[in-house]
Write a protein that holds these residues in place. Structure first.
Motif: not given
Length: 311
Positions: A22, A25, A44
């Motif tokens: 994540k 990303e 995150v």
């Protein structure tokens, strides 16, 4: 140890998916490093059980590194973040032993975190290291705790000192220390009650146990290890803060890291309490409790080899 690293890497798969992937990303596909990127990264990290304060700290450190290194490519940030995480986890920290006479390790933690299991595995590790180990069944609040510790003592091939259910834990600790002296034992591992509904009682009980041991062996206990269950995420962090307050914790044992998506809590615990994580558990086997190596953990978490490529 190579086999353990592979198992650690495999055990951290869900955490890697919940955390590192994540994070990547956030960095991937961006043209520039801007405020929006930092805000998304912060979000995150918080969602990955790193904790609010530690997430803020990591993002601020990343900002500083970006400025100092004059980094403009977001794709370079994953490697920098891995460095920062490795730094946050600190140096490898081993168990403190007494300079002479028996070393006393007091083990604390709430019920259900794997405390008794951890004691058995730690006893096995120390025995394999050539030390004579003695267990003390100081959790007299539950008969099951005494029985369970006895089973693990048999598995590890070490002796156990116990009394009846409801006995004074300090009396058990006293008996264990006396036995350790007379039998030339190297390490005494003392179990304690894991109830938390009355913090005052817990505090008084632990103080009494520590006082008895210190009177018999100056400097004891030499370690106060707190066992935490990684699967509980932020609850583990709250337990660390509470036991730091009432028990003078010197090290943390983090269990059940395998298969949980909440391994990011290691960072939160270190960032918030500064208590070193000394041991980690990543399986049910007797050999699945090992000393914590921050560098190995960061590498396994990010799942990269020395050339920076994905495993």
């Amino acid at each position: 140890m190579a086999g353990f690293f592979a198992k650690l890497k495999e055990g951290l798969t869900k955490t890697r998916q919940n955390f590192v992937e994540k994070v990547e990303e956030v960095f991937t596909g961006r043209k520039k490093i801007d405020e929006e990127l930092y805000e998304e990264l912060e979000e995150v990290l918080i969602r990955s059980d790193v904790g609010v304060n530690t997430s803020f700290e990591l993002v601020e450190r990343l900002r500083k590194e970006v400025r100092q290194r004059k980094i403009s490519d977001p794709n370079e940030l994953t490697a920098v973040l891995q460095e920062l995480i490795s730094e946050l986890l600190g140096e490898k920290s081993s168990i403190t032993f007494a300079k002479q006479g028996p070393s006393i390790i007091l083990v604390v933690g709430v019920n259900g975190v794997g405390k008794t299991t951890t004691i058995g595995k730690l006893a096995n590790w120390l025995k394999q290291d050539g030390k004579r180990v003695l267990l003390a069944a100081g959790d007299t609040f539950r008969a099951a705790a005494i029985d369970q510790l006895e089973v693990w003592g048999e598995r590890a091939g070490v002796e156990i000192i116990k009394q009846r259910e409801g006995a004074d834990p300090a009396a058990v600790a006293y008996d264990a220390v006396q036995a350790a002296k007379s039998r030339s034992v190297d390490v005494v591992i003392v179990d304690t009650a894991g109830r938390l509904h009355n913090k005052v009682n817990l505090m008084e009980e632990l103080r009494k146990v520590k006082r008895v041991m210190e009177r018999e062996i100056p400097g004891a206990p030499h370690e106060v290890l707190l066992v935490l269950d990684a699967t509980t995420g932020q609850n583990a962090l709250q337990q660390a803060k509470l036991f730091q307050e009432v028990a003078g914790v010197t090290g943390i044992v983090l269990t059940k890291l395998d298969g949980t998506a909440k391994g990011g809590v290691v960072l939160g615990i270190q960032g918030e309490t500064r208590i070193p994580v000394k041991w980690i558990g990543i399986g049910e086997g007797m050999e699945d409790l090992r000393p914590f190596d921050p560098e190995d953990f960061a590498a396994a978490l990010f799942g990269k080899n020395d050339e920076g490529e994905r495993f």
